[in-house]
Write a protein that holds these residues in place. Structure first.
Motif, PDB file in Angstrom:
ATOM      1  N   ASP A 299       3.779  11.786  -4.388  1.00 57.12           N
ATOM      2  CA  ASP A 299       3.935  10.675  -4.072  1.00 57.12           C
ATOM      3  C   ASP A 299       5.001  10.084  -5.295  1.00 57.12           C
ATOM      4  N   LEU A 300       5.163  11.077  -6.354  1.00 57.05           N
ATOM      5  CA  LEU A 300       5.913  10.603  -7.353  1.00 57.05           C
ATOM      6  C   LEU A 300       7.272  10.877  -7.113  1.00 57.05           C
ATOM      7  N   ALA A 301       7.633  11.597  -5.938  1.00 60.18           N
ATOM      8  CA  ALA A 301       9.066  11.606  -5.376  1.00 60.18           C
ATOM      9  C   ALA A 301       9.409  10.221  -4.849  1.00 60.18           C
ATOM     10  N   VAL A 302       8.595   9.516  -3.948  1.00 57.35           N
ATOM     11  CA  VAL A 302       8.837   8.340  -3.457  1.00 57.35           C
ATOM     12  C   VAL A 302       9.139   7.284  -4.525  1.00 57.35           C
ATOM     13  N   LEU A 303       8.507   7.254  -5.569  1.00 58.76           N
ATOM     14  CA  LEU A 303       8.695   6.524  -6.947  1.00 58.76           C
ATOM     15  C   LEU A 303      10.093   6.729  -7.363  1.00 58.76           C
ATOM     16  N   GLU A 304      10.279   8.000  -7.472  1.00 53.34           N
ATOM     17  CA  GLU A 304      11.660   8.354  -8.166  1.00 53.34           C
ATOM     18  C   GLU A 304      12.725   8.179  -7.347  1.00 53.34           C
ATOM     19  N   SER A 305      12.722   7.998  -6.150  1.00 53.26           N
ATOM     20  CA  SER A 305      13.729   8.050  -5.210  1.00 53.26           C
ATOM     21  C   SER A 305      14.079   6.258  -5.418  1.00 53.26           C
ATOM     22  N   TYR A 306      12.883   5.451  -5.234  1.00 51.93           N
ATOM     23  CA  TYR A 306      13.181   4.108  -5.506  1.00 51.93           C
ATOM     24  C   TYR A 306      14.054   3.769  -6.817  1.00 51.93           C
ATOM     25  N   VAL A 307      13.531   4.375  -7.865  1.00 51.33           N
ATOM     26  CA  VAL A 307      14.187   4.098  -9.085  1.00 51.33           C
ATOM     27  C   VAL A 307      15.267   4.578  -9.156  1.00 51.33           C
ATOM     28  N   LEU A 308      15.810   5.681  -8.772  1.00 51.97           N
ATOM     29  CA  LEU A 308      17.204   6.386  -8.759  1.00 51.97           C
ATOM     30  C   LEU A 308      18.012   5.248  -7.983  1.00 51.97           C
ATOM     31  N   ALA A 309      17.611   4.534  -7.213  1.00 51.19           N
ATOM     32  CA  ALA A 309      18.325   3.625  -6.092  1.00 51.19           C
ATOM     33  C   ALA A 309      18.496   2.334  -6.815  1.00 51.19           C
ATOM     34  N   GLY A 310      18.044   2.036  -8.181  1.00 50.11           N
ATOM     35  CA  GLY A 310      18.096   0.995  -8.751  1.00 50.11           C
ATOM     36  C   GLY A 310      17.029   0.030  -8.856  1.00 50.11           C
ATOM     37  N   GLY A 311      15.605   0.875  -8.459  1.00 49.95           N
ATOM     38  CA  GLY A 311      14.199  -0.074  -8.525  1.00 49.95           C
ATOM     39  C   GLY A 311      13.600   0.073  -9.937  1.00 49.95           C
TER      40      GLY A 311
ATOM     41  N   ASP B 187      12.640  -5.995  -6.124  1.00 53.94           N
ATOM     42  CA  ASP B 187      13.156  -5.419  -7.445  1.00 53.94           C
ATOM     43  C   ASP B 187      12.309  -4.658  -8.308  1.00 53.94           C
ATOM     44  N   THR B 188      10.810  -4.869  -8.284  1.00 50.91           N
ATOM     45  CA  THR B 188      10.003  -4.122  -9.233  1.00 50.91           C
ATOM     46  C   THR B 188       8.712  -3.646  -8.336  1.00 50.91           C
ATOM     47  N   LEU B 189       8.162  -2.455  -8.585  1.00 53.83           N
ATOM     48  CA  LEU B 189       6.967  -2.320  -8.326  1.00 53.83           C
ATOM     49  C   LEU B 189       6.080  -2.249  -9.413  1.00 53.83           C
ATOM     50  N   LEU B 190       4.907  -2.804  -9.375  1.00 49.71           N
ATOM     51  CA  LEU B 190       3.934  -2.642 -10.560  1.00 49.71           C
ATOM     52  C   LEU B 190       2.797  -1.953  -9.855  1.00 49.71           C
ATOM     53  N   LEU B 191       2.296  -0.839 -10.729  1.00 52.46           N
ATOM     54  CA  LEU B 191       0.940  -0.221 -10.242  1.00 52.46           C
ATOM     55  C   LEU B 191      -0.063  -0.174 -11.246  1.00 52.46           C
TER      56      LEU B 191
ATOM     57  N   THR C 140       0.774  -1.115  -0.071  1.00 53.09           N
ATOM     58  CA  THR C 140       0.053  -0.064  -0.116  1.00 53.09           C
ATOM     59  C   THR C 140       1.051   1.381  -0.045  1.00 53.09           C
ATOM     60  N   TRP C 141       0.197   2.456  -0.176  1.00 54.74           N
ATOM     61  CA  TRP C 141       0.792   3.405  -0.282  1.00 54.74           C
ATOM     62  C   TRP C 141       1.763   3.971   1.011  1.00 54.74           C
ATOM     63  N   PRO C 142       0.807   3.804   2.245  1.00 58.50           N
ATOM     64  CA  PRO C 142       1.582   4.070   3.457  1.00 58.50           C
ATOM     65  C   PRO C 142       2.624   3.336   3.481  1.00 58.50           C
ATOM     66  N   GLU C 143       2.722   2.148   3.056  1.00 64.54           N
ATOM     67  CA  GLU C 143       3.960   1.344   3.427  1.00 64.54           C
ATOM     68  C   GLU C 143       4.846   1.858   2.265  1.00 64.54           C
ATOM     69  N   LEU C 144       4.759   2.292   1.199  1.00 62.86           N
ATOM     70  CA  LEU C 144       5.714   2.677   0.288  1.00 62.86           C
ATOM     71  C   LEU C 144       6.250   4.090   0.925  1.00 62.86           C
ATOM     72  N   ARG C 145       5.429   5.128   1.528  1.00 60.88           N
ATOM     73  CA  ARG C 145       6.071   6.332   1.986  1.00 60.88           C
ATOM     74  C   ARG C 145       6.753   5.975   3.186  1.00 60.88           C
TER      75      ARG C 145
END
Length: 512
Positions: A307-319, A293-297, A280-285
């Motif tokens: 919340d786009l910043a949460v996803l961006e941080s995850y991808v920048l780190a290799g997600g 390894d992958t997030l499917l939305l 869930t989004w509270p868990e992602l935050r």
């Protein structure tokens, strides 16, 4: 205020009202937890839920948060209810073994949600129905030892530490008379009660092992409460009220689209043997994204821009993130989010959606196949086209961002997979999600592996006629039935497992 075809205005206000109702319920549960804790510090409090396939905001619920309010989380998975979104759209007056309603994948997905909503707690999927007189409820069903073995295996394969059944004796009167019993109408235990006992003894034997499984899931399938809330305001879509849901408004219509996409994503990954969790989004935050390894939305139609910043941080780190045409169509209040080369969405995904189409009246083909559901025209920034529709339009694009990747699908695969029958879409979605192919294969209906420090536990499912299935993987020495310790034979490099008609087996392979 009503608009055309039941559309609603004041999206933001209506969303906030639904959020207030959900939060009020959560606060009540938390207050009771605190009150019990102050008076009985050793008392564990059980939180129960149901209707996992229903739009949560429509009920004023948020089960993702509700489940974390207690020490234990349990859910009702009732074979007469809770299955409308996955039931075939055409009536079947005389079901046969080949055409009977699907049970296994929906049971597994609801069992998976039971566990995933309280990832670090104790969970139990329960309320399997199968009394001596199975009449009440929306759908009837039979019960035998094979089906009860499939239900038990689904509960355990999903990661629940226990399972429970409702109830021992048939109810004596009313509309549920004779239902639920593990005992017959005379009071004698039914055969499936003994089968449950066999599973119970095995669970007691292996509990310390399977309660401490290794690793985390490869894919996180992200639930969006805000998308559920947004869809409550959208106009009626007549094609969504099919025979399976028209008589049960709770499940049908526009409001069910995000939940159906969650089902479809789970189906595709389960069938492909990809280990996943719902999150869930509270868990992602809170930082859980880095576990996967992958997030499917799937069908994330409403997205808070923050919340786009949460996803961006995850991808920048290799997600790796996988999106579909509905992603971030608007914010939770219903305001269209900016598109174009200079937009935040384009900087994140390397592309943007110029138009979303419904395939009902036409559209591109994929490998000569017409695409049901929605598809998109994508505007390209820095993203690279990985695959194209037959007419040359981008179908799958990828954008390298930091150490990770954002992949955007121009087709609606998750929603397309919500019912059986689109194997090509299931395979394509799974291939887009997984970083590497599984190191095992099995020709059962589907198979689930749980890895522990001392053994691999396999759950193999068969809804059809009796057959022997083959399990291929590197580590099979010493394989035996987890319930009765029967050794299993090898056929070449594969393990041969005999599955009775409409049954499942639990296999244990020790690590040497």
């Amino acid at each position: 205020i009503n608009g055309t075809q039941h559309a609603r205005l004041c999206y933001g206000a209506r969303r906030d009202l639904r959020r207030w109702v959900a939060d009020a319920g959560l606060e009540r549960a938390r207050f009771l937890m605190q009150a019990v804790g102050e008076r009985a510090r050793q008392q564990h409090v059980h939180i129960g839920s149901h209707q996992l396939f229903v739009n949560q905001a429509s009920l004023g619920w948020d089960i993702g948060e509700w489940a974390r309010s207690g020490h234990l989380h349990t859910t009702s998975i009732h074979l007469s209810w809770h299955f409308e979104p996955t039931t075939p759209a055409t009536a079947m007056p005389e079901p046969t073994a080949a055409t009977s309603d699907e049970l296994d994948i929906p049971v597994y997905l609801q069992s998976r949600m039971t566990r995933d909503y309280l990832k670090n707690g104790f969970t139990s999927a329960f309320e399997t129905t199968g009394g001596p007189v199975q009449f009440s409820g929306g759908y009837g069903n039979h019960m035998d030892c094979g089906l009860i073995s499939r239900l038990c295996c689904n509960y355990l394969a999903a990661g629940n530490q226990s399972m429970a059944f409702w109830t021992w004796n048939p109810r004596p009167g009313g509309w549920e008379q004779g239902e639920y019993g593990l005992a017959g109408l005379s009071g004698a235990p039914m055969p499936w009660a003994y089968e449950i006992g066999r599973f119970g003894r095995a669970l007691a034997r292996w509990r310390d092992e399977i309660w401490h499984e290794d690793g985390v899931a490869a894919v996180g399938v992200v639930e969006s409460w805000d998308s559920d809330a947004l869809l409550l305001n959208e106009p009626t879509r007549h094609g969504l009220d099919d025979l399976a849901t028209a008589a049960v408004p709770l499940h049908g219509g526009t409001k069910g689209l995000h939940r159906r996409a969650l089902i479809g994503a789970g189906r595709a990954l389960t069938k492909a043997g990809v280990d996943f969790e719902y999150c869930t989004w509270p868990e992602l935050r809170a930082g859980i994204a880095g576990c996967y390894d992958t997030l499917l939305l799937p069908w994330h139609r409403a997205l808070d821009p923050a919340d786009l910043a949460v996803l961006e941080s995850y991808v920048l780190a290799g997600g790796r993130v996988l999106l579909d045409p509905q992603f971030a169509f608007c914010d939770p209040a219903g305001r269209l989010l900016p598109r174009g080369p200079d937009s935040a969405l384009a900087r994140f995904a390397g592309c943007w959606t110029e138009a979303v189409h419904d395939g009902r009246t036409g559209g591109p083909t994929w490998g000569g196949r017409h695409l049901p559901g929605h598809h998109a025209d994508l505007g390209l920034g820095e993203a690279v086209v990985s695959a194209r529709f037959d007419d040359g339009r981008p179908a799958i694009v990828s954008h390298r961002l930091g150490l990770g990747t954002v992949t955007t699908l121009a087709m609606d695969l998750s929603l397309l997979c919500h019912r059986p029958g689109h194997a090509w879409a299931e395979r394509l979605l799974a291939d887009c999600c997984r970083p590497a192919a599984p190191d095992w294969s099995c020709d059962a209906d589907y198979a689930i592996r749980r890895v522990t420090p001392t053994a691999d536990h396999w759950f193999l499912f068969n809804s059809g006629g009796a057959r022997t299935v083959l399990l291929h993987t590197d580590h099979l020495a010493g394989a035996a039935d987890a319930i009765d310790d029967t050794p299993l034979p090898m056929v070449g490099a594969a393990l041969a497992v005999a599955l009775e008609r409409g049954s499942a087996r639990w296999i244990r392979v020790p690590r040497h």
